[in-house]
Each structure stands twice: as C-alpha cells, then as structure tokens.
Design an enzyme around this catalytic site. Structure first.
Site, PDB file in Angstrom:
ATOM      1  N   CYS A 131       0.823  -1.223   0.000  1.00 51.50           N
ATOM      2  CA  CYS A 131       0.000   0.000   0.000  1.00 51.50           C
ATOM      3  C   CYS A 131       0.849   1.262   0.000  1.00 51.50           C
ATOM      4  O   CYS A 131       0.310   2.359  -0.184  1.00 51.50           O
ATOM      5  CB  CYS A 131      -0.926   0.012   1.205  1.00 51.50           C
ATOM      6  N   HIS A 179      -2.870   7.108   3.792  1.00 56.25           N
ATOM      7  CA  HIS A 179      -3.364   5.846   3.236  1.00 56.25           C
ATOM      8  C   HIS A 179      -4.656   5.476   3.968  1.00 56.25           C
ATOM      9  O   HIS A 179      -4.767   5.660   5.183  1.00 56.25           O
ATOM     10  CB  HIS A 179      -2.307   4.762   3.394  1.00 56.25           C
ATOM     11  N   ASN A 221     -10.053   0.131   1.587  1.00 58.98           N
ATOM     12  CA  ASN A 221      -8.604   0.216   1.364  1.00 58.98           C
ATOM     13  C   ASN A 221      -8.303  -0.184  -0.078  1.00 58.98           C
ATOM     14  O   ASN A 221      -8.439  -1.347  -0.436  1.00 58.98           O
ATOM     15  CB  ASN A 221      -7.912  -0.726   2.358  1.00 58.98           C
TER      16      ASN A 221
END
Ligand code: ACO
Length: 329
Positions: free
Chosen positions: A116, A256, A286
């Site tokens: 990520c 994030h 996500n």
C-alpha cells in the site's frame, strides 16, 4: 553540483469501478455486521471491478484524466511508473500495457511494488528522475484491484478492501515548489504479517496451493494495526523535518486509507483536527496503492487545495513498508 530542480504535480486523475458493495451486501456473504465493520474500520462501502476489468484498464482512465488536467500529451511522457500489487499479469509490467494504450511511445515504463506504500515509493522515484534532470514528465499511477486477490469467505480481510486507480503527472518546477521532501522505509522482517503466499517462485500456483487458498491475501490484522499506528505519525514527521517544516505548517494530511482508527492516530500525532484530514475509506475501503492518489484527486477536484497549502502524504503497507512526502500545492 547543479542545484536540483523542483518537482510538482501538474495533473491528477482517478478511476473507480461502478459496482458498489455495501456492508449490508457483506452481511449476506460472511458472518459480519455493518456495526462491526463501521466501528472497527470506518468503512461503509467499496467499489468492486467487473470480472473482465484489470489493473491497466483503470490505470489508463486515471492516467488520461491526469494528462488532460496537466495539459501534457502522451507523446511528452518520458517515464511511466505503475505502483501495484495486482498487475494484469506477472509480466509484462502493467506500466508497459498503459504505455501502449496511451500511445506514449517515448516513455520508459516499469511497475513498482511496495504494498500500500507503492504510490509513495513511485512518487519518490519519479521525483528523483525529474529533479536530477533525466526526465521532464513522469506519469505515476497507483492502481489496485484487491478484490481479485481477496478470499471472499474470509471475514478478517474481505470487509477491508476495494478497487480503484489514481494517477498524477509530475513535471519540473522552481526549487522549493511542489514535492519538498520524501521519506521511505522498510522492515522486511514483518513481511509475513501481510502477504500473498502463492503465485510466485516460492509457492507456484499448484493445485495444492490453490486448494489451501494461498493465492489470497493473508494478514495478521492486529499486528499490522499496531505497526501502522506507530509508523504513520513517525513517517509524516520525518517528511516534515526533511522539508524544514513544523507541525503547524500542515494544511492537509493525505493518509493511506486502511482504517479510520489508524488515520485518527496519525492525525492526533500531527495535532490536526478532522477537517484537515482527507478521508474516503468510508466510500472506497482500502484501495492499496490507489488510496492516496484518489484522495488527492478528489480533494483537488473539489477545490479544497489552494496555492501554497502544505500537504503531507503518508502511507504504510506490505513489506512492511512505509513512505511519506511533504508537498507545497
Ligand atoms: N466481522 C465480525 N467480526 C470479525 C470480522 C468481521 N468482518 N473480522 C474479524 N472479526 C472478529 C475476529 O474473528 C476476532 O474475533 P475473536 O476475538 O473471537 O477471535 C475479532 O473480530 C477481532 O477483533 P479485534 O481484535 O478487536 O479487531 P481489531 O480491532 O484488531 O480490528 C482489523 C481488526 C480491522 C483488521 C484491524 O486489525 C486492522 O485494521 N488492521 C490493519 C489492517 C490493515 O491496515 N491492513 C493493511 C492492508 S494493506 C495491503 O497491503 C493489502
């Protein structure tokens, strides 16, 4: 030594699949509840790509939007970096497929994988090429279709993820403008906390590995959570220090989007009120490498950023990896 050039974001774009999967939909798929998902993560719904849609499809849509906004033609792109853990295939790189679809014939192209944190690793890499004078225009795409590598029977993971793509076009600027600093890190000892075991050279896609579900995301949620809470604040502060900035200089945190509780912890560390923190995980979950560039593109499109604003982009992910950047808008 010549003074390095500044590097700024010239354009931005995003692409999200149309299909919405709500927490109520998930209640019918696994033993979970809207209340559990919202209270533990902040996520209410996420976008899921169609069966025939691959990473390059979303990447190209986001890239075209970013190029248009930047008023940069595909033929002017020198380099394409695609950050992803869900490439169309193991090879060729998804960046090569994007290069072909955009007819960006002059561009070199490669994929970069940092979980990520991928978008921040790609941004930092692109910045070096431009700052040093090797290239003028670099297209950076963060794209992930985690729905394709999710075990839809595993409630520990399937409620967390969504699909999407975000892109930026970077170009030269005056020194002191645009991306002021970057900070990247890794703790490879934590690799097993978040991984996709099968499909590589260690555990090829044999019938045995497939039967054991090793082609899906495996995650130790609580351990990743603890790491993320610590590292998001630390990394953001490091990027600010490197830019010679203080906490009070920050206009927006662009984190994030993994878990609202992780974002809240980072905001507390930076002493930022909620209105200074960009959040879209309630709508998208996500999206791995796409989370930060989509949050950036949404806020930019909404006119939230003003010239001179200081943004701190910060993320963490599989690896374990982390990254941050301080940007003057
Ligand atoms: N619905 C209901 N119950 C659930 C669900 C669910 N969807 N998922 C797990 N549970 C249960 C577990 O079985 C467990 O039950 P048990 O205690 O009886 O064993 C319990 O809930 C776990 O509860 P908590 O420990 O309180 O859960 P926690 O607060 O740690 O939240 C979460 C779990 C949301 C996964 C959290 O740990 C987290 O966000 N971790 C970080 C995840 C992350 O950021 N991953 C990054 C991935 S990025 C990438 O690179 C792909």
């Amino acid at each position: 030594m010549n003074e390095q050039r500044g590097v700024k974001i010239l354009g931005w774009g995003q692409a999200l699949p149309e299909r919405v999967l709500t927490n109520q939909d998930l209640e019918r798929m696994v033993e979970t509840s809207d209340e559990w998902i919202v209270s533990r993560t902040g996520i209410r719904e996420r976008r899921i790509a169609a069966a025939e849609t691959a990473a390059s499809d979303l990447a190209v849509v986001a890239a075209r939007e970013a190029l248009q906004r930047a008023e940069v033609a595909p033929a002017q792109i020198d380099l394409i970096i695609v950050a992803t853990v869900t490439p169309d295939m193991a090879f060729p790189a998804t960046a090569c497929l994007v290069q072909s679809a955009l007819a960006a014939g002059r561009a070199a192209a490669f994929d970069l994988e940092a979980g990520c944190s991928g978008f921040l690793y790609a941004l930092a890499t692109a910045r070096e090429f431009i700052a040093g004078g090797t290239y003028d225009h670099v297209l950076v795409v963060g794209v992930d279709l985690l729905s394709k590598i999710t075990d839809w029977q595993d409630r520990n993971t399937c409620v967390l993820f969504g699909d999407g793509a975000g892109a930026v076009v970077l170009g030269p600027a005056a020194p002191g403008q645009g991306i002021l600093s970057t900070y990247l890190g890794c703790d490879g000892a934590g690799g097993e906390l978040l991984c996709l075991p099968a499909g590589g050279s260690r555990q090829p896609l044999t019938p045995e590995n497939l039967a054991a579900g090793r082609q899906y995301i495996h995650m130790n949620g609580p351990e990743v959570f603890k790491f993320a809470v610590r590292i998001m604040g630390e990394a953001a502060v490091k990027a600010l220090e490197r830019a010679g900035l203080e906490l009070q200089d920050v206009t927006y945190l662009v984190p994030h989007q993994a878990n609202l509780r992780i974002i809240d912890a980072a905001a507390r560390r930076l002493k930022l009120p909620p209105e200074r923190v960009l959040v879209n995980l309630d709508r998208y979950g996500n999206m791995s490498s796409a989370s930060i560039p989509v949050a950036l593109a949404e806020a930019a499109d909404a006119g939230r950023f003003h010239p001179g604003d200081i943004l701190v982009l910060v993320g963490f992910g599989a690896g374990l990896t982390w990254g941050a950047a301080a940007v003057r808008w």
